[in-house]
Structures are given as C-alpha cells and as structure tokens.
Write a protein that holds these residues in place. Structure first.
Motif, PDB file in Angstrom:
ATOM      1  N   PHE A 126     -11.063  14.010  -0.069  1.00  0.00           N
ATOM      2  CA  PHE A 126     -11.656  12.695  -0.333  1.00  0.00           C
ATOM      3  C   PHE A 126     -11.161  12.087  -1.652  1.00  0.00           C
ATOM      4  N   ASN A 127     -10.455  12.864  -2.475  1.00  0.00           N
ATOM      5  CA  ASN A 127      -9.895  12.333  -3.718  1.00  0.00           C
ATOM      6  C   ASN A 127      -8.822  11.278  -3.453  1.00  0.00           C
ATOM      7  N   ALA A 128      -8.253  11.272  -2.262  1.00  0.00           N
ATOM      8  CA  ALA A 128      -7.208  10.304  -1.921  1.00  0.00           C
ATOM      9  C   ALA A 128      -7.774   8.913  -1.667  1.00  0.00           C
ATOM     10  N   ASN A 129      -9.079   8.786  -1.556  1.00  0.00           N
ATOM     11  CA  ASN A 129      -9.722   7.498  -1.335  1.00  0.00           C
ATOM     12  C   ASN A 129      -9.382   6.551  -2.497  1.00  0.00           C
ATOM     13  N   PRO A 130      -8.974   5.314  -2.223  1.00  0.00           N
ATOM     14  CA  PRO A 130      -8.606   4.385  -3.306  1.00  0.00           C
ATOM     15  C   PRO A 130      -9.755   4.062  -4.259  1.00  0.00           C
ATOM     16  N   LYS A 131     -10.985   4.164  -3.810  1.00  0.00           N
ATOM     17  CA  LYS A 131     -12.143   3.907  -4.669  1.00  0.00           C
ATOM     18  C   LYS A 131     -12.629   5.172  -5.380  1.00  0.00           C
ATOM     19  N   GLY A 132     -11.958   6.291  -5.145  1.00  0.00           N
ATOM     20  CA  GLY A 132     -12.374   7.566  -5.734  1.00  0.00           C
ATOM     21  C   GLY A 132     -13.144   8.388  -4.717  1.00  0.00           C
ATOM     22  N   ASN A 133     -13.432   9.594  -5.084  1.00  0.00           N
ATOM     23  CA  ASN A 133     -14.153  10.496  -4.187  1.00  0.00           C
ATOM     24  C   ASN A 133     -15.596  10.026  -4.062  1.00  0.00           C
ATOM     25  N   PRO A 134     -16.035   9.690  -2.835  1.00  0.00           N
ATOM     26  CA  PRO A 134     -17.406   9.195  -2.675  1.00  0.00           C
ATOM     27  C   PRO A 134     -18.461  10.263  -2.966  1.00  0.00           C
ATOM     28  N   TYR A 135     -18.066  11.513  -2.969  1.00  0.00           N
ATOM     29  CA  TYR A 135     -19.024  12.589  -3.214  1.00  0.00           C
ATOM     30  C   TYR A 135     -19.084  12.985  -4.687  1.00  0.00           C
ATOM     31  N   ALA A 136     -18.449  12.201  -5.551  1.00  0.00           N
ATOM     32  CA  ALA A 136     -18.611  12.406  -6.987  1.00  0.00           C
ATOM     33  C   ALA A 136     -19.968  11.860  -7.427  1.00  0.00           C
ATOM     34  N   GLY A 137     -20.545  10.999  -6.622  1.00  0.00           N
ATOM     35  CA  GLY A 137     -21.859  10.454  -6.943  1.00  0.00           C
ATOM     36  C   GLY A 137     -21.804   9.306  -7.929  1.00  0.00           C
ATOM     37  N   GLN A 138     -20.611   8.823  -8.250  1.00  0.00           N
ATOM     38  CA  GLN A 138     -20.451   7.721  -9.195  1.00  0.00           C
ATOM     39  C   GLN A 138     -19.507   6.686  -8.596  1.00  0.00           C
ATOM     40  N   ASP A 139     -19.827   5.428  -8.808  1.00  0.00           N
ATOM     41  CA  ASP A 139     -18.908   4.362  -8.434  1.00  0.00           C
ATOM     42  C   ASP A 139     -17.851   4.249  -9.522  1.00  0.00           C
ATOM     43  N   GLN A 140     -16.735   3.666  -9.173  1.00  0.00           N
ATOM     44  CA  GLN A 140     -15.655   3.477 -10.132  1.00  0.00           C
ATOM     45  C   GLN A 140     -16.132   2.566 -11.252  1.00  0.00           C
ATOM     46  N   LEU A 141     -16.052   3.034 -12.499  1.00  0.00           N
ATOM     47  CA  LEU A 141     -16.559   2.277 -13.635  1.00  0.00           C
ATOM     48  C   LEU A 141     -15.455   1.521 -14.370  1.00  0.00           C
ATOM     49  N   GLY A 142     -14.301   2.085 -14.455  1.00  0.00           N
ATOM     50  CA  GLY A 142     -13.203   1.446 -15.172  1.00  0.00           C
ATOM     51  C   GLY A 142     -12.004   1.295 -14.258  1.00  0.00           C
ATOM     52  N   ALA A 143     -10.840   1.389 -14.866  1.00  0.00           N
ATOM     53  CA  ALA A 143      -9.608   1.256 -14.095  1.00  0.00           C
ATOM     54  C   ALA A 143      -9.327   2.501 -13.268  1.00  0.00           C
ATOM     55  N   ASN A 144      -9.808   3.648 -13.726  1.00  0.00           N
ATOM     56  CA  ASN A 144      -9.533   4.908 -13.034  1.00  0.00           C
ATOM     57  C   ASN A 144     -10.667   5.261 -12.072  1.00  0.00           C
ATOM     58  N   LYS A 145     -10.305   5.956 -11.013  1.00  0.00           N
ATOM     59  CA  LYS A 145     -11.306   6.379 -10.030  1.00  0.00           C
ATOM     60  C   LYS A 145     -11.796   7.785 -10.359  1.00  0.00           C
ATOM     61  N   PHE A 146     -13.005   8.091  -9.945  1.00  0.00           N
ATOM     62  CA  PHE A 146     -13.554   9.430 -10.136  1.00  0.00           C
ATOM     63  C   PHE A 146     -13.029  10.344  -9.036  1.00  0.00           C
ATOM     64  N   ILE A 147     -12.492  11.485  -9.455  1.00  0.00           N
ATOM     65  CA  ILE A 147     -12.036  12.486  -8.491  1.00  0.00           C
ATOM     66  C   ILE A 147     -12.655  13.833  -8.859  1.00  0.00           C
ATOM     67  N   TYR A 203     -11.779  26.242   3.056  1.00  0.00           N
ATOM     68  CA  TYR A 203     -11.805  25.118   3.996  1.00  0.00           C
ATOM     69  C   TYR A 203     -12.731  24.012   3.474  1.00  0.00           C
ATOM     70  N   VAL A 204     -13.917  24.385   3.029  1.00  0.00           N
ATOM     71  CA  VAL A 204     -14.878  23.413   2.490  1.00  0.00           C
ATOM     72  C   VAL A 204     -14.304  22.761   1.239  1.00  0.00           C
ATOM     73  N   THR A 205     -13.717  23.568   0.365  1.00  0.00           N
ATOM     74  CA  THR A 205     -13.117  23.043  -0.860  1.00  0.00           C
ATOM     75  C   THR A 205     -12.007  22.048  -0.540  1.00  0.00           C
ATOM     76  N   GLU A 206     -11.160  22.401   0.398  1.00  0.00           N
ATOM     77  CA  GLU A 206     -10.061  21.513   0.782  1.00  0.00           C
ATOM     78  C   GLU A 206     -10.585  20.198   1.358  1.00  0.00           C
ATOM     79  N   LYS A 207     -11.591  20.280   2.227  1.00  0.00           N
ATOM     80  CA  LYS A 207     -12.144  19.061   2.831  1.00  0.00           C
ATOM     81  C   LYS A 207     -12.774  18.154   1.773  1.00  0.00           C
ATOM     82  N   LEU A 208     -13.432  18.745   0.798  1.00  0.00           N
ATOM     83  CA  LEU A 208     -14.041  17.946  -0.255  1.00  0.00           C
ATOM     84  C   LEU A 208     -12.973  17.306  -1.148  1.00  0.00           C
TER      85      LEU A 208
END
Length: 166
Positions: free
Chosen positions: A96-117, A88-93
């Motif tokens: 957040f990969n569906a976020n257009p800016k990337g997963n906010p819990y990756a701890g990194q802002d989007q640096l290039g064209a691709n988002k962090f997931i 359940y925890v894994t699924e909930k985390l």
C-alpha cells in the motif's frame, strides 16, 4: 681453562633453557586463563542478549503458541502456517506504500509534500500489527487489526495511530 669455559657455557645454557621454559610455560598458563575468562564473559553476555531478545519477542506471533493455534483448522489443506503468514501480511501491508496519497493504513492523511509510508512492521499475534511510518520529516506508529479472509486475502483496519511531534 678450556674445560672451565666449557663447564660455564654448559651451565649458562642450561640455566637459560630452564628460565626460558619457565617463562613460556607461565605465558601459556596466563593465555589459557585469559582465554577462559574471555570465553566465560562471552557466554554470560550471550545469555543476557538471548534473554533480552526473548523478552523483546514476547509479543510476537513467532513466540505466541495460542496465536499460532488460532490458524490451525481441522481441514489440513486450509491451515495457515504462521511462518509464511508473517512475510505475506508484511508484504501486503507494504504494498500500500505505492499509493500516490501514501499508505492508507498509516492512519494519517498527507500533511505536506511527502506521503506517509510504513517503514517497519511487527506482527504481534493473530489479530494485531504494530507499524512505524514516516514521511521523511515526521514519524509515527500505528496499531492495526488484520484479518485473514476465507479467500486467503488480508484485510487491515486502523485501530490507533500516533504521530510524534517534531
């Protein structure tokens, strides 16, 4: 002449049978020894692999009884089962990969064209998660805190994030 030929033929057949029996008997013994050695080697390898797996899972909610007891409550209806909590925890985390800016819990802002997931998640205990994330070109790891709220929702907090050099 006929008698001596028959005698020689019988002696030859008996000798061939004795040698054939000895050969196949030795071959069976050899195969049994080989089977026993292989079985012994496989059992030893299985023990080594099992020990390594146990060591690798030392920091895991599945093996940490103290962390499991954290979710026990006096009210049996509100008790959280860790077997169901981990997926359940894994699924909930990962949701957040569906976020257009990337997963906010990756701890990194989007640096290039691709988002962090987040790619891989390991629930360490009742409070910590370690996760692997990437944007396809750069990879990193993040240490997260998670909380199971009273309404059974999950909240996350980035504790530390590490981005590897290219």
């Amino acid at each position: 002449m006929k008698r001596s030929f028959m005698l020689y033929a019988v002696i030859l057949l008996v000798l061939m049978n004795v040698f054939t029996y000895s050969f196949y008997n030795g071959e069976v013994a050899y195969e049994q020894k080989k089977y026993e050695k292989t079985t012994k080697k496989l059992k030893e390898n299985l023990k080594v692999v099992t020990a390594k797996l146990d060591d690798a899972n030392y920091f895991s909610l599945e093996k940490n009884e103290n962390a499991q007891n954290y979710f026990d409550s006096e009210d049996s209806e509100k008790m959280v089962k860790y077997e169901k909590l981990i997926p359940y925890v894994t699924e909930k985390l990962l949701d957040f990969n569906a976020n257009p800016k990337g997963n906010p819990y990756a701890g990194q802002d989007q640096l290039g064209a691709n988002k962090f997931i987040i790619n891989k998640v390991k629930v360490l205990n009742h409070r910590w998660i370690i996760a692997d994330y990437s944007d396809g070109e750069m990879w990193g790891e993040v240490l997260l805190k998670y909380f199971v709220n009273s309404d059974e929702s999950i909240s996350f907090e980035v504790n530390q994030s590490l981005l590897y050099q290219k």
